[in-house]
Write an enzyme that holds these catalytic residues in place. Structure first.
Site, short mmCIF file in Angstrom:
data_model
loop_
_atom_site.label_atom_id
_atom_site.label_comp_id
_atom_site.label_asym_id
_atom_site.label_seq_id
_atom_site.Cartn_x
_atom_site.Cartn_y
_atom_site.Cartn_z
CB SER A 21 75.24 16.11 9.15
OG SER A 21 74.64 17.36 9.38
CE LYS A 70 76.11 25.73 14.15
NZ LYS A 70 74.91 26.23 13.43
N GLY A 130 63.42 36.61 16.29
CA GLY A 130 64.46 35.96 17.08
C GLY A 130 65.81 36.61 16.86
N GLY A 133 71.76 32.64 17.64
CA GLY A 133 72.82 32.34 16.69
C GLY A 133 72.32 32.11 15.28
#
Length: 278
Positions: A21, A70, A130, A133
């Site tokens: 990032s 998160k 899946g 999250g």
């Protein structure tokens, strides 16, 4: 050039040393000639509240949140966007008027990555593998305008997401287990949100047969290391268009960038910045 007017952006997580990032965002900042800098901060869970309060106190413009914070970050925010509430997790925080506002751009990132290939993602039959999250973020975005089926080894986890979305979006979402023999010809888009096949376990893949998959299907894997998983290789051999997780990473970052700065970054600048270091 960093000076007294430079605005601060960042990444909060634990660990963060391998994050792409900072490189991606700082190249976008440089390209748009903005007086911002993006830094990564390794933060333990017990310090999250102090980080949010500190960010507001010293005038940060915003930050990304990554694993494992998160969900926990949400309790320390002043306001949370409706999509982030639905997902149940935040990956982007904007500081505005001394308020910390939470967003989630992960699902948008996945959708935009797919739209690079096929245009608007609407009225498709989509299979999501899946129920973690990442799956929830992707499902929340794609269930709005598509027919969604979620499958997972632990069926109950898929059921929870399916029921939540069905109730909140008034749109039926289906679910099932991995041991069922699914007719892949029924799906236009197939997305792996699990870690099966991620480096170093590159010989793994979801236990899904590609035998009768449609040749014009789009197959996506949220993994980007390796760039082509075994799952994607098998899909490509069947003639499918394939997408790895790099696009999602870039587009979710671009949306965060726009939320903070009000400026749309150049996607190609962000993409090339990441490719150069992978």
């Amino acid at each position: 050039m960093i000076n007294s007017k430079t605005k601060l952006l960042g990444l909060i997580g634990h660990p963060v040393e391998h994050s792409l990032s900072p490189t991606m965002h700082n190249e976008a900042i440089k390209d748009k000639d903005l007086n911002y800098v993006y830094l990564a901060f390794d933060v333990e869970s017990e310090n999250l509240k102090d980080v949010v309060n500190g960010a507001k106190a010293i005038g940060w413009k915003g930050f990304n949140i990554t694993i494992p914070h998160k969900i926990e970050i949400m309790k320390y925010l002043d306001k949370i966007d409706n999509d982030a509430k639905l997902i149940g997790a935040v990956n982007t925080v904007k500081i505005e008027n001394n308020k910390a506002i939470g967003y989630n751009t992960d699902g948008i990132g996945a959708r935009l990555s797919i739209e690079e290939i096929i245009g608007e993602v609407k009225d498709y039959n989509i299979l999501v593998i899946g129920a973690g999250g990442s799956s929830r973020a992707v499902c929340c975005e794609l269930a709005k305008n598509n027919n969604l089926t979620i499958i997972n080894r632990t069926v109950e986890k898929a059921e929870i997401i399916a029921n939540d979305l069905s109730n909140k979006l008034n749109n039926a979402v289906y679910y099932g287990g991995l041991n069922h023999n699914y007719n892949m010809a029924n799906f236009d888009i197939i997305i792996n949100t699990t870690s099966l096949g991620m480096y170093p376990n590159v010989d793994n893949k979801p236990p899904i047969s590609m035998q009768n998959i449609k040749k014009d299907a789009v197959v996506m894997d949220l993994i980007y290391n390796p760039k082509e998983t075994l799952f994607l290789k098998e899909a490509k051999e069947k003639g499918c268009a394939t997408i790895n997780g790099l696009g999602m990473l870039i587009y979710q970052g671009a949306k965060s960038f726009e939320i903070w700065t009000g400026v749309k970054p150049d996607i190609n600048i962000m993409k090339n910045a990441i490719i150069d270091i992978l």
